[in-house]
Enzyme design. Sequence first.
Site, PDB file in Angstrom:
ATOM      1  N   ARG A   1       0.837  -1.197   0.000  1.00  0.00           N
ATOM      2  CA  ARG A   1       0.000   0.000   0.000  1.00  0.00           C
ATOM      3  C   ARG A   1       0.875   1.251   0.000  1.00  0.00           C
ATOM      4  NH1 ARG A   1      -1.041   2.309   4.504  1.00  0.00           N
ATOM      5  NH2 ARG A   1      -1.330   0.400   5.703  1.00  0.00           N
TER       6      ARG A   1
ATOM      7  N   ASP B   1      -7.190  18.724 -14.957  1.00  0.00           N
ATOM      8  CA  ASP B   1      -7.489  17.364 -15.389  1.00  0.00           C
ATOM      9  C   ASP B   1      -7.114  17.288 -16.870  1.00  0.00           C
ATOM     10  OD1 ASP B   1      -8.644  15.029 -16.382  1.00  0.00           O
ATOM     11  OD2 ASP B   1     -10.375  15.132 -15.048  1.00  0.00           O
TER      12      ASP B   1
ATOM     13  N   LYS C   1      -8.032   5.996 -19.331  1.00  0.00           N
ATOM     14  CA  LYS C   1      -8.379   6.456 -20.672  1.00  0.00           C
ATOM     15  C   LYS C   1      -7.184   6.338 -21.626  1.00  0.00           C
ATOM     16  CE  LYS C   1     -12.335   7.635 -18.709  1.00  0.00           C
ATOM     17  NZ  LYS C   1     -12.083   7.630 -17.276  1.00  0.00           N
TER      18      LYS C   1
END
Length: 342
Positions: free
Chosen positions: A51, A176, A201
């Site tokens: 993690r 973004d 994406k």
Amino acid sequence: MAADQHGFSTRAIHAGQDADPTTGATVVPIYATSTYTQAAPGDHKGYEYSRSGNPTRTALETALASLEGGERGLAFASGLAATTAVFGALLRPGDEVAASSDMYGGTFRLLDKVFKPWGLTARYTDDASPAGFEAIITPKTKLVWIETPTNPLLQVLDIAAIAGVAHKHRAKLAVDNTFASPYLQRPLALGADLVVHSTTKYLGGHSDVVGGCVVGPKDLCEPIKFFQNAAGGVPGPFDSYLVLRGLKTLAVRMDRHCDNAVSLAAWLSKHPKVATVYYPGLPTHPGHAVAAKQMKNFGGMMSLKLHGGIPAAKVFMTKTKLFSLAESLGGGRVTDVATRRR
């Protein structure tokens, strides 16, 4: 030649991706481990729990930072996990965010349904010009959040000018950059403080992985890094490997996306059933000049308005043969259905 002087495609293949020192493996291995053996308490080889850090993820974060021109990259389990980390790490109850009203619906949902009850106020402008943003900034505004081109109406925002407005009011600017990708647009070089992506994406590029990232200077990324570890929204090693694989072909894919998009946009703009084509590469697009200034090319995303409204749009979306009607974008055969949230 220094590594940071290499071209984009070379860095996409090599940054953070040296041959494995143990085996000589050319491709970064998938380190499928949750924990790491220590010689003594605190005596480890840079990793203790996946993690907090994993070598496959480190390679991805290094490559992402290189491609965006940032000092540090942080990978997340999704684009929204990355966005959550920016809001949660840098903002506090009572702070305000300034944003364009044309934005990804998931970001609006996060602001309105998660962070608004938490105490964060978001102010939106329909005027995405620098003056439009300045009009909604208050002394409580700590972050200006923009997309360019926007999702879904492909508005183009002037990053450098909006960065100037944000910094004038002592706010940070986060961009973004998902629709453009770092191959076409480098927000940090234009004055932005942080860049965020849904790596699901274009960066992943194959519709087979979900992920996100934040890139920026070390000092600003430090609290986001702490949030990343504390909240735990990290990608696994296989997801990190898939995005690394996608980065290797990002440049050639984006070139083809752009070539195809501009041809299709020009054809659709003359089609009798199409009322409007929203694509920055068309000279008629209101943001064409700004896009030409701050982007290498105009991208592969476009939106349409059809004569006949929603009924016509539903027919259109169910009749495509080469595109799949599905969520997301940036893969080989997906056409996303998006409606304005307001």
